[in-house]
Write an enzyme that holds these catalytic residues in place. Structure first.
Site, PDB file in Angstrom:
ATOM      1  N   HIS A 104       0.791  -1.200   0.182  1.00  0.00           N
ATOM      2  CA  HIS A 104      -0.174  -0.150   0.374  1.00  0.00           C
ATOM      3  C   HIS A 104       0.892   0.453  -0.190  1.00  0.00           C
ATOM      4  O   HIS A 104       0.456   2.052   0.114  1.00  0.00           O
ATOM      5  CB  HIS A 104      -1.161   0.169   1.161  1.00  0.00           C
ATOM      6  CG  HIS A 104      -0.063   0.581   2.415  1.00  0.00           C
ATOM      7  ND1 HIS A 104       0.394  -0.912   3.153  1.00  0.00           N
ATOM      8  CD2 HIS A 104       0.129   1.579   3.015  1.00  0.00           C
ATOM      9  CE1 HIS A 104       1.041   0.207   4.463  1.00  0.00           C
ATOM     10  NE2 HIS A 104       0.789   1.050   4.514  1.00  0.00           N
TER      11      HIS A 104
HETATM   12  C1  UD1 Z   1      -1.987   6.180   5.214  1.00  0.00           C
HETATM   13  C2  UD1 Z   1      -0.697   6.359   6.115  1.00  0.00           C
HETATM   14  C3  UD1 Z   1       0.483   5.520   6.179  1.00  0.00           C
HETATM   15  C4  UD1 Z   1       0.053   4.106   6.518  1.00  0.00           C
HETATM   16  C5  UD1 Z   1      -1.650   4.019   5.937  1.00  0.00           C
HETATM   17  C6  UD1 Z   1      -1.893   2.610   6.961  1.00  0.00           C
HETATM   18  C7  UD1 Z   1      -0.140   8.692   5.583  1.00  0.00           C
HETATM   19  C8  UD1 Z   1       0.502   9.902   4.541  1.00  0.00           C
HETATM   20  N1  UD1 Z   1      -0.161   7.523   4.702  1.00  0.00           N
HETATM   21  O1  UD1 Z   1      -1.441   5.624   3.681  1.00  0.00           O
HETATM   22  O2  UD1 Z   1       1.448   5.994   6.666  1.00  0.00           O
HETATM   23  O3  UD1 Z   1       1.064   2.939   6.350  1.00  0.00           O
HETATM   24  O4  UD1 Z   1      -2.360   4.267   6.389  1.00  0.00           O
HETATM   25  O5  UD1 Z   1      -2.559   1.491   5.904  1.00  0.00           O
HETATM   26  O6  UD1 Z   1      -0.745   9.694   6.330  1.00  0.00           O
HETATM   27  N2  UD1 Z   1      -9.237   4.450   1.242  1.00  0.00           N
HETATM   28  C9  UD1 Z   1     -10.409   4.264   1.666  1.00  0.00           C
HETATM   29  N3  UD1 Z   1     -10.967   3.246   2.482  1.00  0.00           N
HETATM   30  C10 UD1 Z   1     -10.449   3.974   3.478  1.00  0.00           C
HETATM   31  C11 UD1 Z   1      -9.425   4.526   4.290  1.00  0.00           C
HETATM   32  C12 UD1 Z   1      -8.524   5.003   2.842  1.00  0.00           C
HETATM   33  O7  UD1 Z   1     -11.124   4.173   0.415  1.00  0.00           O
HETATM   34  O8  UD1 Z   1     -10.966   4.166   4.649  1.00  0.00           O
HETATM   35  C13 UD1 Z   1      -8.696   5.128   0.059  1.00  0.00           C
HETATM   36  C14 UD1 Z   1      -8.931   6.627  -0.192  1.00  0.00           C
HETATM   37  O9  UD1 Z   1      -8.526   6.376  -1.479  1.00  0.00           O
HETATM   38  C15 UD1 Z   1      -7.557   6.880  -0.105  1.00  0.00           C
HETATM   39  C16 UD1 Z   1      -6.411   6.265   0.124  1.00  0.00           C
HETATM   40  O10 UD1 Z   1      -7.593   5.165   0.086  1.00  0.00           O
HETATM   41  O11 UD1 Z   1      -7.520   8.029  -0.969  1.00  0.00           O
HETATM   42  C17 UD1 Z   1      -5.180   6.635   0.392  1.00  0.00           C
HETATM   43  O12 UD1 Z   1      -5.635   6.685   2.414  1.00  0.00           O
HETATM   44  P1  UD1 Z   1      -4.603   7.655   2.951  1.00  0.00           P
HETATM   45  O13 UD1 Z   1      -5.479   7.853   4.326  1.00  0.00           O
HETATM   46  O14 UD1 Z   1      -4.514   9.488   2.455  1.00  0.00           O
HETATM   47  O15 UD1 Z   1      -3.499   7.185   2.595  1.00  0.00           O
HETATM   48  P2  UD1 Z   1      -3.166   5.180   3.094  1.00  0.00           P
HETATM   49  O16 UD1 Z   1      -2.746   5.144   1.420  1.00  0.00           O
HETATM   50  O17 UD1 Z   1      -3.963   4.624   3.512  1.00  0.00           O
HETATM   51  N1  UDP Z   2      -3.162  -5.168   8.865  1.00  0.00           N
HETATM   52  C1  UDP Z   2      -4.101  -6.218   9.265  1.00  0.00           C
HETATM   53  N2  UDP Z   2      -5.435  -6.475   8.052  1.00  0.00           N
HETATM   54  C2  UDP Z   2      -4.289  -6.590   7.094  1.00  0.00           C
HETATM   55  C3  UDP Z   2      -3.135  -5.935   6.382  1.00  0.00           C
HETATM   56  C4  UDP Z   2      -2.735  -5.526   7.408  1.00  0.00           C
HETATM   57  O1  UDP Z   2      -4.960  -6.297  10.316  1.00  0.00           O
HETATM   58  O2  UDP Z   2      -5.454  -6.741   5.552  1.00  0.00           O
HETATM   59  C5  UDP Z   2      -2.511  -5.344   9.856  1.00  0.00           C
HETATM   60  C6  UDP Z   2      -1.239  -5.775  10.637  1.00  0.00           C
HETATM   61  O3  UDP Z   2      -1.802  -6.783  10.549  1.00  0.00           O
HETATM   62  C7  UDP Z   2      -0.397  -4.842  11.084  1.00  0.00           C
HETATM   63  C8  UDP Z   2      -1.087  -3.055   9.929  1.00  0.00           C
HETATM   64  O4  UDP Z   2      -2.078  -3.496  10.099  1.00  0.00           O
HETATM   65  O5  UDP Z   2      -0.453  -5.057  12.670  1.00  0.00           O
HETATM   66  C9  UDP Z   2      -0.090  -2.599   8.907  1.00  0.00           C
HETATM   67  O6  UDP Z   2      -0.629  -1.746   8.882  1.00  0.00           O
HETATM   68  P1  UDP Z   2      -0.525  -1.138   7.127  1.00  0.00           P
HETATM   69  O7  UDP Z   2       0.232  -1.800   6.287  1.00  0.00           O
HETATM   70  O8  UDP Z   2      -1.871  -0.243   7.332  1.00  0.00           O
HETATM   71  O9  UDP Z   2       0.550  -0.197   7.556  1.00  0.00           O
HETATM   72  P2  UDP Z   2       2.365   0.590   7.654  1.00  0.00           P
HETATM   73  O10 UDP Z   2       2.506  -0.675   9.447  1.00  0.00           O
HETATM   74  O11 UDP Z   2       2.626   0.373   6.778  1.00  0.00           O
HETATM   75  O12 UDP Z   2       1.853   1.814   8.484  1.00  0.00           O
END
Ligand code: UD1
Ligand code: UDP
Length: 372
Positions: free
Chosen positions: A207
């Protein structure tokens, strides 16, 4: 009459709910009143609400419903909402986790109001300002009063930036929760539910913006996973909503997949831990999942050019892809044939005691703050 210290925890993204679950339970027993402010950065049930019920995290008192958007607009929306609440509530301190937009917004709002900031997962660095998380964590560390470093490397990074005052090496709260979950009843059973045999599949998650938003990289990652499946290797990929959207924009139809390649909606925390812990190896760009594979003794291919989690690499079981993404397919196949051996990396991450150390330090700190 004694004054009860109050803490506002500001969280908004999936990994922050998971980290908060490890700490929240202990705050209450230490007599610290915690209110949770959810920024609304993540909002789908399988990215947000489900974790609160699954992990018993207290219901957020506020949800700003800031939603998705460009970095600036999203930060601005959160910032003004957080400011209103902090100004009205005047907590003894705010508690922040990691390096998301929610972390940065919380840090900026609090410091400008003169409210102390405590940062869990301080000192992580990849020394690359093109990564949004790098900017978020650096700025947050520089305005924090308490800096909770998860590893020695993180502590050393803080030292280099002159941030040792208020810094404590405590370990990683994600290890605490992973160990508890590994001891749970369902740990060995989840793969069976998905029709997978223990050590007979690859657990994958993707992601990161630096992968999903670079079309060549996103394509190589998808094609490498397909190639594994074409060779008869079962692979399970719970798809982050960001990645689902980006693959669709590239015209990649995730419904068309070879072999035993399962694409799922995001799974629950316990499912994720179980799928990681029983895999033959893990392939991920997630900061959390790469650590969890090390905690659970499972080899990992880190799909990125760098990692702030040096201790995962030094455990021997993780391999970093590096800049040349054309190597990915071969790297995955070789990890399947000869999975590297993982040494116990838990001792490098605090041995499962991070949350209790954090709460002890917070407790003492808050006592001094409320006496001033
Ligand atoms: C964010 C964090 C990243 C973290 C990740 C965990 C920032 C800059 N990035 O990235 O560090 O690793 O969360 O998962 O804060 N979306 C949905 N539904 C949701 C949430 C997101 O559809 O509930 C989609 C939307 O299209 C959105 C995209 O995901 O634009 C990205 O979401 P965003 O929260 O901006 O960043 P992440 O990639 O989730
Ligand atoms: N995780 C989860 N469901 C999923 C994928 C990941 O619960 O479908 C958990 C994973 O085990 C870990 C956390 O989400 O505990 C990591 O979050 P994510 O990968 O979204 O973000 P990051 O750690 O890269 O910031």
């Amino acid at each position: 009459m004694s004054i009860v210290p109050t803490l506002i925890t500001i969280i908004g993204a999936r990994p922050q709910f998971i980290k908060a679950a490890a700490v929240s339970a202990r705050l209450a027993s230490a007599g610290i009143r915690e209110d949770i402010l959810h920024t609304g950065q993540h909002y789908d049930a399988n990215m947000s609400g489900n974790f609160f019920s699954e992990l018993g995290i207290p219901e957020p008192r506020w949800n700003l419903e800031s939603g998705s958007g460009k970095h600036g607009a999203q930060t601005a929306k959160m910032l003004s909402g957080i400011e209103e609440i902090l100004e009205a509530e005047r907590p003894s301190a705010v508690l922040l986790y990691g390096d998301t937009t929610s972390t940065l917004a919380g840090a900026l709002a609090a410091v400008k109001l003169g409210i102390p900031v405590a940062h869990i997962e301080a000192g992580l660095r990849r020394y690359d300002r093109t990564i949004p998380e790098e900017v978020n964590r650096r700025l947050t560390d520089h305005v924090s009063d308490l800096l909770f470093a998860p590893t020695k490397t993180a502590m050393e990074n803080l030292r280099k930036e002159g941030l040792l005052e208020g810094a404590h090496l405590v370990g990683d709260v994600m290890l605490d929760l992973a160990l508890d979950t590994r001891a749970g009843e369902t740990y060995g059973l989840v793969p069976l539910r998905f029709g997978l045999a223990s050590r007979g599949y690859v657990y994958a998650t993707i992601h990161r913006q630096e992968n999903t938003d670079v079309p060549e990289k996103a394509r190589i990652i998808w094609e490498s996973f397909c190639s594994l499946a074409e060779d008869g290797i079962p692979i399970v990929l719970p798809l982050h909503p960001r990645t689902r959207r980006k693959l669709a924009e590239l015209g990649i139809q995730v419904d068309r997949r070879p072999g035993r390649f399962s694409v799922l909606d995001p799974v629950s925390y316990k499912e994720s831990i179980s799928l990681a812990g029983n895999a033959r190896f893990v392939a991920t760009d997630s900061g959390g999942v790469q650590r969890e594979s090390g905690f659970l003794g499972v080899p990992c291919v880190i799909i990125n050019y760098s990692t702030g989690w040096e201790e995962v690499l030094s455990g021997g079981g993780a391999v970093l892809l590096g800049k040349d993404f054309s190597r990915l397919k071969d790297l995955l196949k070789s990890a399947w044939k000869n999975p590297p051996t993982v040494s116990d990396v838990g001792k490098e991450f605090g041995g499962g005691k991070a949350s209790s150390r954090i709460v002890e330090i917070l407790h003492d700190y808050l006592e001094t703050v409320i006496q001033v």
